[in-house]
Motif scaffolding. Structure first.
Motif, PDB file in Angstrom:
ATOM      1  N   GLU A 194       0.771  -1.309   0.098  1.00 51.62           N
ATOM      2  CA  GLU A 194       0.021   0.041  -0.098  1.00 51.62           C
ATOM      3  C   GLU A 194       0.721   1.243  -0.026  1.00 51.62           C
ATOM      4  OE1 GLU A 194      -2.791  -0.205   3.273  1.00 51.62           O
ATOM      5  OE2 GLU A 194      -3.846  -1.985   2.518  1.00 51.62           O
ATOM      6  N   SER A 195       2.023   1.179   0.728  1.00 54.65           N
ATOM      7  CA  SER A 195       2.844   2.316   0.701  1.00 54.65           C
ATOM      8  C   SER A 195       3.954   2.511  -0.215  1.00 54.65           C
ATOM      9  CB  SER A 195       3.554   2.582   2.028  1.00 54.65           C
ATOM     10  OG  SER A 195       4.147   1.466   2.122  1.00 54.65           O
ATOM     11  N   MET A 196       4.056   1.598  -1.189  1.00 59.03           N
ATOM     12  CA  MET A 196       5.033   1.658  -2.008  1.00 59.03           C
ATOM     13  C   MET A 196       4.493   1.418  -3.676  1.00 59.03           C
ATOM     14  SD  MET A 196       8.475  -0.300  -0.747  1.00 59.03           S
ATOM     15  CE  MET A 196       9.310   0.034  -2.024  1.00 59.03           C
ATOM     16  N   THR A 197       3.215   1.865  -3.811  1.00 55.66           N
ATOM     17  CA  THR A 197       2.640   1.983  -5.035  1.00 55.66           C
ATOM     18  C   THR A 197       3.223   2.230  -6.011  1.00 55.66           C
ATOM     19  OG1 THR A 197       1.351   3.860  -4.636  1.00 55.66           O
ATOM     20  CG2 THR A 197       0.254   1.479  -4.075  1.00 55.66           C
ATOM     21  N   TRP A 198       4.431   3.386  -6.011  1.00 51.11           N
ATOM     22  CA  TRP A 198       5.046   3.992  -6.918  1.00 51.11           C
ATOM     23  C   TRP A 198       6.267   2.907  -7.283  1.00 51.11           C
ATOM     24  CZ3 TRP A 198      10.041   4.159  -5.311  1.00 51.11           C
ATOM     25  CH2 TRP A 198      10.325   3.890  -3.729  1.00 51.11           C
ATOM     26  N   PHE A 199       6.525   1.852  -6.469  1.00 51.14           N
ATOM     27  CA  PHE A 199       7.739   1.117  -6.697  1.00 51.14           C
ATOM     28  C   PHE A 199       7.278  -0.260  -7.820  1.00 51.14           C
ATOM     29  CE2 PHE A 199      11.003  -2.063  -5.953  1.00 51.14           C
ATOM     30  CZ  PHE A 199      12.262  -1.309  -5.594  1.00 51.14           C
ATOM     31  N   PRO A 200       7.919  -0.327  -8.811  1.00 52.63           N
ATOM     32  CA  PRO A 200       7.692  -1.438  -9.902  1.00 52.63           C
ATOM     33  C   PRO A 200       7.287  -2.965  -9.080  1.00 52.63           C
ATOM     34  CG  PRO A 200       9.307  -0.136 -11.043  1.00 52.63           C
ATOM     35  CD  PRO A 200       9.248   0.464  -9.206  1.00 52.63           C
ATOM     36  N   LYS A 201       6.379  -3.586  -9.523  1.00 53.61           N
ATOM     37  CA  LYS A 201       6.067  -4.808  -8.772  1.00 53.61           C
ATOM     38  C   LYS A 201       7.190  -5.781  -9.126  1.00 53.61           C
ATOM     39  CE  LYS A 201       0.973  -4.423  -8.535  1.00 53.61           C
ATOM     40  NZ  LYS A 201      -0.307  -4.889  -9.135  1.00 53.61           N
ATOM     41  N   TRP A 202       7.773  -5.567 -10.121  1.00 54.65           N
ATOM     42  CA  TRP A 202       8.765  -6.602 -10.841  1.00 54.65           C
ATOM     43  C   TRP A 202      10.214  -6.440 -10.595  1.00 54.65           C
ATOM     44  CZ3 TRP A 202      11.456  -3.420 -13.750  1.00 54.65           C
ATOM     45  CH2 TRP A 202      10.747  -2.229 -14.305  1.00 54.65           C
ATOM     46  N   LEU A 203      10.652  -5.348  -9.739  1.00 58.48           N
ATOM     47  CA  LEU A 203      11.850  -5.073  -9.471  1.00 58.48           C
ATOM     48  C   LEU A 203      12.135  -5.336  -8.184  1.00 58.48           C
ATOM     49  CD1 LEU A 203      14.268  -3.382 -10.547  1.00 58.48           C
ATOM     50  CD2 LEU A 203      13.525  -1.203  -9.532  1.00 58.48           C
ATOM     51  N   ASN A 204      13.341  -5.971  -8.222  1.00 59.97           N
ATOM     52  CA  ASN A 204      13.963  -6.253  -6.739  1.00 59.97           C
ATOM     53  C   ASN A 204      15.434  -5.917  -6.620  1.00 59.97           C
ATOM     54  OD1 ASN A 204      11.737  -8.494  -6.862  1.00 59.97           O
ATOM     55  ND2 ASN A 204      13.020 -10.158  -6.650  1.00 59.97           N
ATOM     56  N   ILE A 205      15.602  -6.061  -5.243  1.00 57.28           N
ATOM     57  CA  ILE A 205      16.886  -5.677  -4.695  1.00 57.28           C
ATOM     58  C   ILE A 205      17.677  -7.004  -4.405  1.00 57.28           C
ATOM     59  CG2 ILE A 205      18.393  -4.636  -2.927  1.00 57.28           C
ATOM     60  CD1 ILE A 205      16.737  -2.651  -5.047  1.00 57.28           C
ATOM     61  N   ALA A 206      18.828  -7.291  -4.853  1.00 57.37           N
ATOM     62  CA  ALA A 206      19.330  -8.579  -4.527  1.00 57.37           C
ATOM     63  C   ALA A 206      20.989  -8.425  -3.974  1.00 57.37           C
ATOM     64  CB  ALA A 206      19.732  -9.229  -5.808  1.00 57.37           C
ATOM     65  N   GLY A 207      20.963  -9.222  -2.786  1.00 53.88           N
ATOM     66  CA  GLY A 207      22.375  -9.443  -2.233  1.00 53.88           C
ATOM     67  C   GLY A 207      23.227 -10.757  -2.772  1.00 53.88           C
ATOM     68  N   GLY A 208      24.263 -10.584  -3.173  1.00 56.57           N
ATOM     69  CA  GLY A 208      24.929 -11.831  -3.724  1.00 56.57           C
ATOM     70  C   GLY A 208      26.193 -12.166  -2.818  1.00 56.57           C
ATOM     71  N   TYR A 209      26.511 -13.389  -2.943  1.00 59.90           N
ATOM     72  CA  TYR A 209      27.645 -14.188  -2.230  1.00 59.90           C
ATOM     73  C   TYR A 209      28.447 -14.887  -3.336  1.00 59.90           C
ATOM     74  CZ  TYR A 209      30.751 -16.942   0.708  1.00 59.90           C
ATOM     75  OH  TYR A 209      31.765 -17.652   1.275  1.00 59.90           O
ATOM     76  N   GLY A 210      29.785 -14.594  -3.266  1.00 58.88           N
ATOM     77  CA  GLY A 210      30.789 -15.323  -3.919  1.00 58.88           C
ATOM     78  C   GLY A 210      31.804 -15.546  -3.194  1.00 58.88           C
ATOM     79  N   ALA A 211      32.982 -16.526  -3.830  1.00 61.12           N
ATOM     80  CA  ALA A 211      34.276 -16.666  -3.582  1.00 61.12           C
ATOM     81  C   ALA A 211      35.085 -16.833  -4.799  1.00 61.12           C
ATOM     82  CB  ALA A 211      34.414 -17.769  -2.345  1.00 61.12           C
ATOM     83  N   THR A 212      36.332 -16.659  -4.756  1.00 54.50           N
ATOM     84  CA  THR A 212      37.295 -16.597  -5.836  1.00 54.50           C
ATOM     85  C   THR A 212      38.489 -17.189  -5.412  1.00 54.50           C
ATOM     86  OG1 THR A 212      37.671 -15.860  -7.804  1.00 54.50           O
ATOM     87  CG2 THR A 212      38.186 -14.406  -6.106  1.00 54.50           C
ATOM     88  N   ASP A 213      39.536 -17.420  -6.461  1.00 53.54           N
ATOM     89  CA  ASP A 213      40.763 -17.883  -6.325  1.00 53.54           C
ATOM     90  C   ASP A 213      41.070 -19.302  -5.476  1.00 53.54           C
ATOM     91  OD1 ASP A 213      41.965 -15.848  -7.711  1.00 53.54           O
ATOM     92  OD2 ASP A 213      42.481 -14.547  -6.126  1.00 53.54           O
ATOM     93  N   MET A 214      39.952 -20.277  -5.675  1.00 52.31           N
ATOM     94  CA  MET A 214      40.105 -21.460  -5.181  1.00 52.31           C
ATOM     95  C   MET A 214      40.349 -22.384  -6.268  1.00 52.31           C
ATOM     96  SD  MET A 214      36.664 -21.103  -3.018  1.00 52.31           S
ATOM     97  CE  MET A 214      35.710 -20.870  -4.378  1.00 52.31           C
ATOM     98  N   ILE A 215      41.302 -23.263  -6.057  1.00 48.29           N
ATOM     99  CA  ILE A 215      41.413 -24.324  -7.123  1.00 48.29           C
ATOM    100  C   ILE A 215      41.508 -25.647  -6.718  1.00 48.29           C
ATOM    101  CG2 ILE A 215      42.928 -22.913  -8.720  1.00 48.29           C
ATOM    102  CD1 ILE A 215      45.460 -24.063  -7.882  1.00 48.29           C
ATOM    103  N   ASP A 216      41.392 -25.732  -5.127  1.00 54.11           N
ATOM    104  CA  ASP A 216      41.196 -26.999  -4.253  1.00 54.11           C
ATOM    105  C   ASP A 216      40.117 -26.735  -3.397  1.00 54.11           C
ATOM    106  OD1 ASP A 216      43.355 -29.010  -5.173  1.00 54.11           O
ATOM    107  OD2 ASP A 216      44.657 -27.406  -4.926  1.00 54.11           O
ATOM    108  N   ALA A 217      39.490 -27.624  -2.745  1.00 58.72           N
ATOM    109  CA  ALA A 217      38.347 -27.458  -1.666  1.00 58.72           C
ATOM    110  C   ALA A 217      38.953 -26.596  -0.562  1.00 58.72           C
ATOM    111  CB  ALA A 217      38.012 -28.811  -1.243  1.00 58.72           C
ATOM    112  N   THR A 218      40.069 -26.988  -0.288  1.00 57.01           N
ATOM    113  CA  THR A 218      40.536 -25.940   1.038  1.00 57.01           C
ATOM    114  C   THR A 218      41.987 -25.504   0.293  1.00 57.01           C
ATOM    115  OG1 THR A 218      41.819 -28.112   1.803  1.00 57.01           O
ATOM    116  CG2 THR A 218      39.551 -27.553   2.706  1.00 57.01           C
TER     117      THR A 218
END
Length: 289
Positions: free
Chosen positions: A197-221
């Motif tokens: 009711e208070s955000m009728t101006w905000f598109p119904k189909w637009l989301n905000i997303a938080g992501g998680y990743g990791a890099t520089d791994m060539i083995d499990a540990t």
């Protein structure tokens, strides 16, 4: 089949229980599960001998990327399970509980395969995150009758697979599945659904997303080989815009069903990436995959 693709009524959920559609789901889905499990076996387990059932402690592996992946797959398959049972005319609660646990059941089967392989083992951590993913879907559907928070996935190629193609894949589809360096897992939240009711101006189909990743791994540990190659594994966090494809109005039909099926893919969008000061600090991407 071509006629069915063009017939919107074929894709429209049945208002009453439909035995023919249910049989199609049970037998077709069962066959698909067997085929995908066979593919996973050849990809993951074929090169390792079978053993007695055993457990493993793998919480430190891959900086928990595999755990978040388990939750995401369980959520996505559960959502799809719910969709197809609603298509077959099942009542809401039954579709939620049965469909929502399809992903958990499937991944539990995979976990048993892990437990019977010398190269792996049953992981209570994996099982816990499988349960978290299914619970996220079921809880929202029972409580809100909609998904206000979705788990999603994106992938981009990285330089790491050639250093360990057995674990990270030789490229192509195998690397999408195995190369955790290129994977990002997202919690995509729909603000409008929390304040209709208070955000009728905000598109119904637009989301905000938080992501998680990791890099520089060539083995499990982390290993000395990683360090020798100049890789220092670290976590990455993201803040981005996203589209909730399921909230975009579309007429019933093949394309609407297809869009709903691929809605687990995070849409490329402007993204802020947080790496930590020792790994480049904060960076901005006009389009991040």
């Amino acid at each position: 089949m071509n006629a069915q693709l063009k017939d919107p009524t074929f894709w429209t959920p049945s208002s009453t229980y439909n035995k023919a559609r249910t049989n199609l789901i049970v037998y077709g889905g069962g066959g698909a599960a067997v085929l995908t499990l066979a593919g996973l076996y050849s990809m993951w387990y074929l090169d390792y001998p079978q053993s007695g059932f055993h457990t493993t402690k793998d919480w430190e592996n891959w900086m928990q990327m595999d755990k978040v992946g388990h939750a995401t797959v369980s959520y996505v398959v559960g959502q799809s399970g719910y969709d197809v049972f609603k298509w077959a005319g099942w009542k809401e609660k039954k579709a939620v509980w049965v469909g929502g646990t399809v992903g958990l059941a499937y991944l539990t089967t995979v976990e048993v395969m892990d437990g019977l392989s010398d190269g792996w083992g049953w992981s209570w951590g994996d099982f816990a995150f499988n349960t978290i993913g299914a619970s996220l879907f079921i809880g929202q559907q029972l409580g809100w009758k909609e998904q206000r928070m979705m788990l999603k996935f994106s992938y981009h190629d990285t330089e790491h697979p050639p250093y360990n193609p057995e674990l990270l894949g030789p490229g192509g589809f195998q690397s999408i599945i195995k190369n955790y360096n290129g994977q990002t897992y997202w919690l995509s939240v729909n603000p409008r659904s929390f304040a209709k009711e208070s955000m009728t101006w905000f598109p119904k189909w637009l989301n905000i997303a938080g992501g998680y990743g990791a890099t520089d791994m060539i083995d499990a540990t982390q290993t000395q080989r990683e360090i020798d190659e100049g890789f220092y594994r670290h976590r990455q966090y993201y803040l981005s815009l996203d589209l909730d494809l399921r909230r975009i109005p579309m007429k019933p039909g093949f394309w609407r069903s297809l869009v709903r099926t691929i809605s687990f893919i995070k849409i490329p969008a402007p993204t802020v990436q947080f790496n930590g000061s020792e790994h480049g600090g904060t960076t901005f991407h006009w389009l991040y995959f």
